[in-house]
Scaffold this motif. Sequence first.
Motif, PDB file in Angstrom:
ATOM      1  N   GLY A  33      -4.420 -69.012  82.867  1.00  0.00           N
ATOM      2  CA  GLY A  33      -5.203 -69.378  82.376  1.00  0.00           C
ATOM      3  C   GLY A  33      -5.159 -69.107  80.485  1.00  0.00           C
ATOM      4  O   GLY A  33      -4.006 -68.285  80.326  1.00  0.00           O
ATOM      5  N   TYR A  34      -6.419 -69.392  79.716  1.00  0.00           N
ATOM      6  CA  TYR A  34      -6.214 -69.610  78.412  1.00  0.00           C
ATOM      7  C   TYR A  34      -6.334 -67.834  78.340  1.00  0.00           C
ATOM      8  O   TYR A  34      -6.013 -67.525  77.490  1.00  0.00           O
ATOM      9  N   HIS A  35      -7.198 -67.028  78.684  1.00  0.00           N
ATOM     10  CA  HIS A  35      -6.557 -65.500  79.292  1.00  0.00           C
ATOM     11  C   HIS A  35      -5.077 -65.101  78.947  1.00  0.00           C
ATOM     12  O   HIS A  35      -5.061 -63.623  78.112  1.00  0.00           O
ATOM     13  N   ASP A  36      -4.440 -65.252  79.774  1.00  0.00           N
ATOM     14  CA  ASP A  36      -3.176 -65.320  79.768  1.00  0.00           C
ATOM     15  C   ASP A  36      -2.044 -65.338  77.959  1.00  0.00           C
ATOM     16  O   ASP A  36      -1.795 -65.005  78.250  1.00  0.00           O
ATOM     17  N   PHE A  37      -2.802 -66.376  77.564  1.00  0.00           N
ATOM     18  CA  PHE A  37      -1.883 -66.725  76.801  1.00  0.00           C
ATOM     19  C   PHE A  37      -3.072 -65.859  75.831  1.00  0.00           C
ATOM     20  O   PHE A  37      -1.596 -65.553  74.825  1.00  0.00           O
ATOM     21  N   ILE A  38      -4.160 -66.168  75.498  1.00  0.00           N
ATOM     22  CA  ILE A  38      -4.130 -65.387  74.316  1.00  0.00           C
ATOM     23  C   ILE A  38      -3.799 -63.700  73.831  1.00  0.00           C
ATOM     24  O   ILE A  38      -3.985 -63.743  73.146  1.00  0.00           O
ATOM     25  N   GLY A  39      -3.705 -63.389  75.245  1.00  0.00           N
ATOM     26  CA  GLY A  39      -3.576 -62.146  75.482  1.00  0.00           C
ATOM     27  C   GLY A  39      -1.956 -61.537  74.774  1.00  0.00           C
ATOM     28  O   GLY A  39      -1.600 -60.135  74.705  1.00  0.00           O
ATOM     29  N   ARG A  40      -1.379 -62.416  74.853  1.00  0.00           N
ATOM     30  CA  ARG A  40      -0.048 -62.638  74.018  1.00  0.00           C
ATOM     31  C   ARG A  40      -0.028 -62.880  72.590  1.00  0.00           C
ATOM     32  O   ARG A  40       1.240 -62.713  72.360  1.00  0.00           O
ATOM     33  N   VAL A  41      -0.837 -63.343  72.318  1.00  0.00           N
ATOM     34  CA  VAL A  41      -1.478 -63.246  71.202  1.00  0.00           C
ATOM     35  C   VAL A  41      -1.930 -61.361  70.132  1.00  0.00           C
ATOM     36  O   VAL A  41      -1.980 -61.305  70.835  1.00  0.00           O
ATOM     37  N   HIS A  42      -0.485 -61.653  69.459  1.00  0.00           N
ATOM     38  CA  HIS A  42      -0.289 -60.693  68.214  1.00  0.00           C
ATOM     39  C   HIS A  42      -2.251 -59.908  67.957  1.00  0.00           C
ATOM     40  O   HIS A  42      -2.670 -61.250  67.285  1.00  0.00           O
ATOM     41  N   PRO A  43      -3.111 -58.901  67.756  1.00  0.00           N
ATOM     42  CA  PRO A  43      -3.915 -58.613  68.420  1.00  0.00           C
ATOM     43  C   PRO A  43      -4.700 -58.799  66.351  1.00  0.00           C
ATOM     44  O   PRO A  43      -5.856 -58.912  66.638  1.00  0.00           O
ATOM     45  N   ASP A  44      -3.451 -59.177  65.492  1.00  0.00           N
ATOM     46  CA  ASP A  44      -4.337 -58.925  64.092  1.00  0.00           C
ATOM     47  C   ASP A  44      -4.299 -60.089  64.229  1.00  0.00           C
ATOM     48  O   ASP A  44      -5.136 -61.076  63.483  1.00  0.00           O
ATOM     49  N   ASP A  45      -3.991 -61.475  64.872  1.00  0.00           N
ATOM     50  CA  ASP A  45      -4.222 -62.933  65.230  1.00  0.00           C
ATOM     51  C   ASP A  45      -4.519 -63.411  66.291  1.00  0.00           C
ATOM     52  O   ASP A  45      -5.653 -64.622  65.705  1.00  0.00           O
ATOM     53  N   ARG A  46      -5.234 -62.417  67.140  1.00  0.00           N
ATOM     54  CA  ARG A  46      -6.394 -63.546  67.733  1.00  0.00           C
ATOM     55  C   ARG A  46      -7.480 -63.509  67.665  1.00  0.00           C
ATOM     56  O   ARG A  46      -8.091 -64.799  68.625  1.00  0.00           O
ATOM     57  N   GLU A  47      -7.910 -62.850  66.226  1.00  0.00           N
ATOM     58  CA  GLU A  47      -9.657 -63.355  65.938  1.00  0.00           C
ATOM     59  C   GLU A  47      -9.342 -64.887  66.031  1.00  0.00           C
ATOM     60  O   GLU A  47      -9.922 -65.877  66.023  1.00  0.00           O
ATOM     61  N   ARG A  48      -8.422 -64.794  64.788  1.00  0.00           N
ATOM     62  CA  ARG A  48      -8.310 -66.199  64.151  1.00  0.00           C
ATOM     63  C   ARG A  48      -8.050 -67.597  65.119  1.00  0.00           C
ATOM     64  O   ARG A  48      -8.363 -68.850  65.074  1.00  0.00           O
ATOM     65  N   VAL A  49      -6.939 -67.618  66.004  1.00  0.00           N
ATOM     66  CA  VAL A  49      -6.491 -68.399  66.493  1.00  0.00           C
ATOM     67  C   VAL A  49      -7.355 -68.567  68.188  1.00  0.00           C
ATOM     68  O   VAL A  49      -8.096 -69.649  68.550  1.00  0.00           O
ATOM     69  N   GLU A  50      -7.839 -67.168  68.485  1.00  0.00           N
ATOM     70  CA  GLU A  50      -9.472 -67.824  69.271  1.00  0.00           C
ATOM     71  C   GLU A  50     -10.125 -68.612  68.295  1.00  0.00           C
ATOM     72  O   GLU A  50     -11.285 -69.742  69.128  1.00  0.00           O
ATOM     73  N   ALA A  51     -11.136 -68.434  67.606  1.00  0.00           N
ATOM     74  CA  ALA A  51     -11.432 -69.357  66.565  1.00  0.00           C
ATOM     75  C   ALA A  51     -10.972 -70.951  66.443  1.00  0.00           C
ATOM     76  O   ALA A  51     -12.312 -72.269  66.807  1.00  0.00           O
ATOM     77  N   ASP A  52      -9.933 -70.754  66.220  1.00  0.00           N
ATOM     78  CA  ASP A  52      -9.418 -72.657  66.421  1.00  0.00           C
ATOM     79  C   ASP A  52      -9.261 -73.364  67.498  1.00  0.00           C
ATOM     80  O   ASP A  52      -9.812 -73.894  67.345  1.00  0.00           O
ATOM     81  N   PHE A  53      -9.072 -72.352  68.971  1.00  0.00           N
ATOM     82  CA  PHE A  53      -9.087 -73.101  69.864  1.00  0.00           C
ATOM     83  C   PHE A  53     -10.676 -73.403  70.225  1.00  0.00           C
ATOM     84  O   PHE A  53     -10.786 -74.309  70.223  1.00  0.00           O
ATOM     85  N   ALA A  54     -11.765 -72.613  70.372  1.00  0.00           N
ATOM     86  CA  ALA A  54     -12.996 -72.945  69.787  1.00  0.00           C
ATOM     87  C   ALA A  54     -13.318 -74.037  69.291  1.00  0.00           C
ATOM     88  O   ALA A  54     -13.754 -75.055  69.558  1.00  0.00           O
ATOM     89  N   ARG A  55     -12.660 -74.397  68.480  1.00  0.00           N
ATOM     90  CA  ARG A  55     -13.652 -75.493  67.381  1.00  0.00           C
ATOM     91  C   ARG A  55     -12.174 -77.002  68.219  1.00  0.00           C
ATOM     92  O   ARG A  55     -12.891 -77.733  68.107  1.00  0.00           O
ATOM     93  N   PHE A  56     -11.238 -77.023  68.762  1.00  0.00           N
ATOM     94  CA  PHE A  56      -9.978 -77.087  69.821  1.00  0.00           C
ATOM     95  C   PHE A  56     -11.375 -78.131  70.452  1.00  0.00           C
ATOM     96  O   PHE A  56     -11.368 -79.445  70.938  1.00  0.00           O
ATOM     97  N   ARG A  57     -12.069 -76.989  71.582  1.00  0.00           N
ATOM     98  CA  ARG A  57     -12.482 -77.292  72.234  1.00  0.00           C
ATOM     99  C   ARG A  57     -14.143 -77.963  71.895  1.00  0.00           C
ATOM    100  O   ARG A  57     -14.106 -79.230  72.621  1.00  0.00           O
ATOM    101  N   ALA A  58     -14.503 -77.733  70.791  1.00  0.00           N
ATOM    102  CA  ALA A  58     -15.231 -77.872  70.891  1.00  0.00           C
ATOM    103  C   ALA A  58     -15.267 -79.413  69.743  1.00  0.00           C
ATOM    104  O   ALA A  58     -16.478 -80.347  70.437  1.00  0.00           O
TER     105      ALA A  58
END
Length: 94
Positions: A33-58
């Motif tokens: 699921g999503y957590h397996d994906f986000i765990g592969r994102v570089h730690p310095d980029d993760r917060e921004r990518v999570e915010a992008d996906f949150a906007r996408f979901r909303a």
Amino acid sequence: MGVWFWSAADNRLTWDDTLRRMYGVEPDEQIAGYHDFIGRVHPDDRERVEADFARFRAAGEPFRCEYRLVHADGHTGWVIEQTTPFYAEDGTRY
């Protein structure tokens, strides 16, 4: 180019073979699921990518973002993510 499908309703994530290679996922490795994906994102980029996906979901609107991946062997690579939501006939998102 790789392709993935994420069912937001049940957090089911499916990747094609090309995307699995791009993300450094072994052929027999499960992507649950999503957590397996986000765990592969570089730690310095993760917060921004999570915010992008949150906007996408909303909002349920297409989006595009660029970020780094971290492979199991430690090397990093850049990807551009472009997503488009799909809807059932009744208007609910898949």
